[in-house]
Design an enzyme around this catalytic site. Structure first.
Site, PDB file in Angstrom:
ATOM      1  N   HIS A 165      36.091  39.163  44.243  1.00 29.26           N
ATOM      2  CA  HIS A 165      37.371  39.307  44.943  1.00 29.26           C
ATOM      3  C   HIS A 165      37.256  40.401  46.006  1.00 29.26           C
ATOM      4  O   HIS A 165      37.893  41.454  45.883  1.00 29.26           O
ATOM      5  CB  HIS A 165      38.473  39.696  43.947  1.00 29.26           C
TER       6      HIS A 165
ATOM      7  N   HIS B 171      42.446  34.097  46.538  1.00 34.02           N
ATOM      8  CA  HIS B 171      41.859  34.454  45.245  1.00 34.02           C
ATOM      9  C   HIS B 171      40.541  35.231  45.430  1.00 34.02           C
ATOM     10  O   HIS B 171      40.410  36.333  44.918  1.00 34.02           O
ATOM     11  CB  HIS B 171      41.629  33.187  44.405  1.00 34.02           C
TER      12      HIS B 171
ATOM     13  N   HIS C 191      30.835  34.898  42.025  1.00 32.50           N
ATOM     14  CA  HIS C 191      32.252  34.860  42.391  1.00 32.50           C
ATOM     15  C   HIS C 191      32.803  36.269  42.342  1.00 32.50           C
ATOM     16  O   HIS C 191      32.531  37.018  41.403  1.00 32.50           O
ATOM     17  CB  HIS C 191      33.019  33.951  41.417  1.00 32.50           C
TER      18      HIS C 191
HETATM   19  O1  2HA Z   1      36.894  35.735  35.554  1.00 31.95           O
HETATM   20  O2  2HA Z   1      37.668  36.169  38.637  1.00 31.95           O
HETATM   21  O3  2HA Z   1      38.547  33.669  38.734  1.00 31.95           O
HETATM   22  C1  2HA Z   1      37.833  36.360  36.333  1.00 31.95           C
HETATM   23  C2  2HA Z   1      38.028  35.663  37.603  1.00 31.95           C
HETATM   24  C3  2HA Z   1      38.656  34.352  37.564  1.00 31.95           C
HETATM   25 ZN    ZN Z   2      38.389  35.246  40.397  1.00 36.11          ZN
END
Ligand code: 2HA
Ligand code: ZN
Length: 271
Positions: A141, A210, A139
């Site tokens: 950003h 997000h 995950h």
């Molecule tokens: O852990 O990115 O979605 C930090 C993140 C939460």
């Molecule tokens: Zn995040």
């Protein structure tokens, strides 16, 4: 016993988090990675009978009982993993009850795994059903992908189609397209369940406004998927405000998909 700090999996986590940080995708504590490890490999470095402490996960991961993962820590910065892996990473095993994590190494400052563990483990369970070789959930950003979320419709078909148009290799790299979730509260079991549902169909899932989740067999494959989307999103953001004179046509995408023999989402094209 070999020194765990020299293990290939700690090395990979260090390299990947440092790379993602340098790309500007993982500001502060943004982003998290979970990587399923091979027990036989881990036992060269750790005594698997030695549990440092147990940590409740707050959800049922019965399908993953006995599985071992290296996972980034909660509140930890990707920036710091390389210089202090033992504080910023942990190795956990899912205990026999399916709802407890046994800490085998790491989280040295008495902390624990990422707050996004539900989305990670639920995604592992979903991906393993469609691809038994899946190992990584990532995950992050990524800047342009996120920027695009504010100016492009958050619709799976439309978003995938636009991304496919931005780089010739896109339809070949992610022929299964991109799943999309609307903005949701992060760190919850609900977003974990919604992500896992999408992961039954997609290896890439955008969390509206997000970030993104990626899944793959290796760190390179998973990173490569996200990197390709991010490149396409960057080209979109560099051109979205300009008159479009040329584009990759749907017929050309079909040609690409057929030439490279990938099974693409035909319903995501307009032909
Ligand atoms: O852990 O990115 O979605 C930090 C993140 C939460
Ligand atoms: Zn995040």
């Amino acid at each position: 016993m070999k020194d765990i700090l020299t293990s290939p999996f700690v090395e990979e986590m260090k390299k990947t988090t440092a790379n993602m940080y340098r790309l500007g995708w993982d500001e502060r504590n943004g982003g998290n990675i979970s990587y399923m490890l091979d027990e036989n490999q881990v036992k060269e470095y750790l005594d698997l009978d030695k549990v440092i402490r147990t940590i409740p996960t707050g959800f049922d991961a019965t399908d993953l009982i006995g599985k071992i993962f290296i996972v980034t820590g909660t509140g930890k910065y990707f920036k710091n993993v390389e210089s202090d892996p033992e504080t910023n990473l942990g190795i956990i095993r899912i205990a026999k009850d399916g709802t407890t994590a046994e800490l085998l190494w790491g989280y040295k400052d008495n902390s624990k795994f990422t707050s996004e563990l539900p989305a990670h483990l639920m995604s592992h369970m979903a991906r393993l059903k469609v691809d038994p070789e899946n190992r990584v959930i990532m995950h992050t950003h990524p800047t342009h992908t996120l920027a695009m979320n504010y100016v492009h419709e958050l619709d799976e078909k439309k978003l995938t189609h636009t991304l496919w148009e931005m780089c010739t290799e896109c339809i070949v790299v992610f022929p299964d397209g991109v799943g999309v979730l609307p903005w949701m509260l992060c760190g919850t079991n609900e977003i974990g369940e919604a992500t896992a549902k999408k992961m039954e169909e997609f290896r890439l899932v955008v969390w509206g406004m997000h970030g993104i989740y990626g899944a793959g067999k290796t760190m390179d494959e998973t990173f490569g998927l996200i990197e390709t989307i991010e490149k396409a999103a960057q080209i979109y953001m560099l051109t979205a405000h300009l008159p479009r004179i040329n584009t990759i046509k749907d017929e050309e995408m079909v040609e690409l998909a057929e030439f490279f023999g990938v099974n693409y989402r035909k319903d995501f094209l307009n032909i």
